[in-house]
Design a protein around this motif. Structure first.
Motif, mmCIF file in Angstrom:
data_model
loop_
_atom_site.group_PDB
_atom_site.id
_atom_site.type_symbol
_atom_site.label_atom_id
_atom_site.label_comp_id
_atom_site.label_asym_id
_atom_site.label_seq_id
_atom_site.Cartn_x
_atom_site.Cartn_y
_atom_site.Cartn_z
ATOM 1 N N GLU A 33 16.838 -3.843 5.111
ATOM 2 C CA GLU A 33 17.317 -2.675 5.845
ATOM 3 C C GLU A 33 16.836 -1.336 5.275
ATOM 4 O OE1 GLU A 33 19.026 -2.893 8.671
ATOM 5 O OE2 GLU A 33 18.964 -5.080 8.589
ATOM 6 N N GLU A 34 16.109 -1.372 4.162
ATOM 7 C CA GLU A 34 15.645 -0.119 3.559
ATOM 8 C C GLU A 34 14.602 0.556 4.430
ATOM 9 O OE1 GLU A 34 13.544 -0.869 -0.095
ATOM 10 O OE2 GLU A 34 12.120 -2.231 0.857
ATOM 11 N N HIS A 35 14.453 1.868 4.254
ATOM 12 C CA HIS A 35 13.350 2.578 4.881
ATOM 13 C C HIS A 35 12.080 2.281 4.093
ATOM 14 C CE1 HIS A 35 16.425 5.540 6.696
ATOM 15 N NE2 HIS A 35 15.995 4.726 7.634
ATOM 16 N N PHE A 36 11.002 2.048 4.819
ATOM 17 C CA PHE A 36 9.735 1.672 4.190
ATOM 18 C C PHE A 36 9.190 2.820 3.339
ATOM 19 C CE2 PHE A 36 5.033 1.737 4.553
ATOM 20 C CZ PHE A 36 4.759 0.588 3.826
ATOM 21 N N PRO A 37 9.049 2.594 2.019
ATOM 22 C CA PRO A 37 8.461 3.636 1.169
ATOM 23 C C PRO A 37 6.953 3.440 1.042
ATOM 24 C CG PRO A 37 9.523 1.949 -0.178
ATOM 25 C CD PRO A 37 9.584 1.479 1.250
ATOM 26 N N LYS A 38 6.214 4.543 1.073
ATOM 27 C CA LYS A 38 4.763 4.469 0.975
ATOM 28 C C LYS A 38 4.319 4.177 -0.459
ATOM 29 C CE LYS A 38 4.217 7.998 4.572
ATOM 30 N NZ LYS A 38 3.705 9.360 4.838
ATOM 31 N N GLN A 39 3.108 3.690 -0.568
ATOM 32 C CA GLN A 39 2.440 3.486 -1.858
ATOM 33 C C GLN A 39 3.246 2.630 -2.829
ATOM 34 O OE1 GLN A 39 1.419 7.479 -3.146
ATOM 35 N NE2 GLN A 39 -0.398 7.501 -1.839
ATOM 36 N N THR A 40 3.720 1.506 -2.321
ATOM 37 C CA THR A 40 4.426 0.544 -3.170
ATOM 38 C C THR A 40 3.836 -0.845 -2.929
ATOM 39 O OG1 THR A 40 6.141 -0.069 -1.552
ATOM 40 C CG2 THR A 40 6.549 1.913 -2.898
ATOM 41 N N PHE A 41 4.337 -1.814 -3.678
ATOM 42 C CA PHE A 41 3.848 -3.181 -3.540
ATOM 43 C C PHE A 41 4.305 -3.847 -2.245
ATOM 44 C CE2 PHE A 41 3.630 -3.103 -8.359
ATOM 45 C CZ PHE A 41 2.250 -3.100 -8.400
ATOM 46 N N ARG A 42 5.075 -3.140 -1.430
ATOM 47 C CA ARG A 42 5.501 -3.735 -0.164
ATOM 48 C C ARG A 42 4.303 -4.017 0.736
ATOM 49 N NH1 ARG A 42 9.067 -0.763 -2.454
ATOM 50 N NH2 ARG A 42 11.322 -1.092 -2.316
ATOM 51 N N ASN A 43 3.257 -3.236 0.591
ATOM 52 C CA ASN A 43 2.057 -3.516 1.394
ATOM 53 C C ASN A 43 0.774 -3.404 0.563
ATOM 54 O OD1 ASN A 43 2.269 -0.615 1.268
ATOM 55 N ND2 ASN A 43 0.909 -0.462 3.044
ATOM 56 N N ARG A 44 0.901 -3.592 -0.746
ATOM 57 C CA ARG A 44 -0.311 -3.593 -1.576
ATOM 58 C C ARG A 44 -0.138 -4.535 -2.761
ATOM 59 N NH1 ARG A 44 -1.915 2.059 -3.200
ATOM 60 N NH2 ARG A 44 -1.176 2.479 -1.101
ATOM 61 N N ALA A 45 -1.265 -4.983 -3.288
ATOM 62 C CA ALA A 45 -1.261 -5.877 -4.448
ATOM 63 C C ALA A 45 -2.465 -5.521 -5.311
ATOM 64 C CB ALA A 45 -1.354 -7.330 -4.001
ATOM 65 N N THR A 46 -2.341 -5.795 -6.602
ATOM 66 C CA THR A 46 -3.433 -5.492 -7.521
ATOM 67 C C THR A 46 -4.011 -6.777 -8.085
ATOM 68 O OG1 THR A 46 -2.330 -3.421 -8.144
ATOM 69 C CG2 THR A 46 -4.118 -4.183 -9.573
ATOM 70 N N VAL A 47 -5.323 -6.930 -7.945
ATOM 71 C CA VAL A 47 -6.012 -8.123 -8.437
ATOM 72 C C VAL A 47 -7.105 -7.697 -9.415
ATOM 73 C CG1 VAL A 47 -5.479 -9.515 -6.399
ATOM 74 C CG2 VAL A 47 -7.567 -8.115 -6.436
ATOM 75 N N TYR A 48 -7.730 -8.684 -10.063
ATOM 76 C CA TYR A 48 -8.757 -8.438 -11.082
ATOM 77 C C TYR A 48 -10.124 -8.693 -10.451
ATOM 78 C CZ TYR A 48 -10.199 -8.193 -16.062
ATOM 79 O OH TYR A 48 -10.747 -7.820 -17.274
ATOM 80 N N SER A 49 -10.864 -7.623 -10.200
ATOM 81 C CA SER A 49 -12.180 -7.739 -9.572
ATOM 82 C C SER A 49 -13.272 -7.648 -10.631
ATOM 83 C CB SER A 49 -12.368 -6.615 -8.542
ATOM 84 O OG SER A 49 -12.740 -5.411 -9.196
ATOM 85 N N PRO A 50 -14.519 -7.906 -10.258
ATOM 86 C CA PRO A 50 -15.625 -7.764 -11.214
ATOM 87 C C PRO A 50 -15.716 -6.350 -11.793
ATOM 88 C CG PRO A 50 -16.370 -8.946 -9.262
ATOM 89 C CD PRO A 50 -14.996 -8.438 -8.960
ATOM 90 N N ASN A 51 -15.150 -5.370 -11.078
ATOM 91 C CA ASN A 51 -15.204 -3.973 -11.532
ATOM 92 C C ASN A 51 -13.869 -3.472 -12.093
ATOM 93 O OD1 ASN A 51 -17.944 -3.607 -10.658
ATOM 94 N ND2 ASN A 51 -17.170 -3.553 -8.567
ATOM 95 N N GLY A 52 -12.965 -4.393 -12.372
ATOM 96 C CA GLY A 52 -11.658 -3.992 -12.904
ATOM 97 C C GLY A 52 -10.550 -4.203 -11.883
#
Length: 201
Positions: A33-52
């Motif tokens: 029921e929360e309001h969607f906050p921008k710039q959070t893990f709700r719609n992003r994830a961090t992975v390890y790429s060849p460039n970091g």
């Protein structure tokens, strides 16, 4: 007063998310029921790429209303972001020990179309719980709880963003380039450790 810990629903959550869930015996409330906050893990994830470190962001539709409830947020499919994410995941983890082990099942999240961010995240989460041999006991919130003690509220602030805490190093595909990166998306642990990932927490 709310007595269970409240967790937001993330896209490919970081390792710390599952560490915290375990701390509460995998029994929790999942915030709907929360309001969607921008710039959070709700719609992003961090992975390890060849460039970091690489952020994978699920695009969402910006409604006319400034505040949209998480359960109502729609995914924007104006461009093929799923193909982009899949290609990125392949370049990051194709050479990991277990990517091929999970590939066939995991690929559907990047080949099927999804409209609701909440439903998409929940389907991925259900799959992750299954791979990690976790049997969670959770309910979806039916209202927004304001009065939650800080130690039970994981919805706001920099929670999960910083790699704080005890993260045991494990082999990562590109750690020979930039060393061990803690608290990446859970898929980093899963694709590198496979079924052994469940004993990490």
């Amino acid at each position: 007063m709310q007595s269970l810990a409240i967790f937001p629903l993330f896209y490919l959550p970081p390792v710390s998310y599952f560490k915290e869930l375990k701390r509460f015996g995998n029994e929790f409330l999942l915030e709907k029921e929360e309001h969607f906050p921008k710039q959070t893990f709700r719609n992003r994830a961090t992975v390890y790429s060849p460039n970091g470190s690489l952020d994978l962001i699920v695009p969402v539709i910006r409604g006319k209303k400034l505040h949209t409830k998480m359960k109502d947020v729609k995914i924007s499919n104006d461009f093929n972001w799923q193909r982009l994410h899949w290609k990125s995941l392949e370049s990051c983890y194709r050479n990991s020990a277990y990517f091929e082990y999970y590939e066939d099942e995991f690929a559907r999240f990047y080949h099927e179309k999804f409209d609701s961010l909440f439903d998409y995240n929940q389907e991925i989460m259900d799959w992750l719980f299954k791979q990690l041999k976790i049997t969670p006991k959770f309910e979806l919130t039916e209202e927004y709880y304001d009065e939650v003690t800080a130690e039970l509220d994981f919805r706001s602030g920099p929670v999960f963003k910083k790699p704080e805490g005890d993260f045991k190093p494990y082999f990562q595909v590109f750690d020979d380039r930039a060393g061990f990166k803690p608290n990446l998306s859970i898929v980093d642990l899963l694709f590198n450790q496979g079924p052994q990932a469940k004993s990490y927490f």
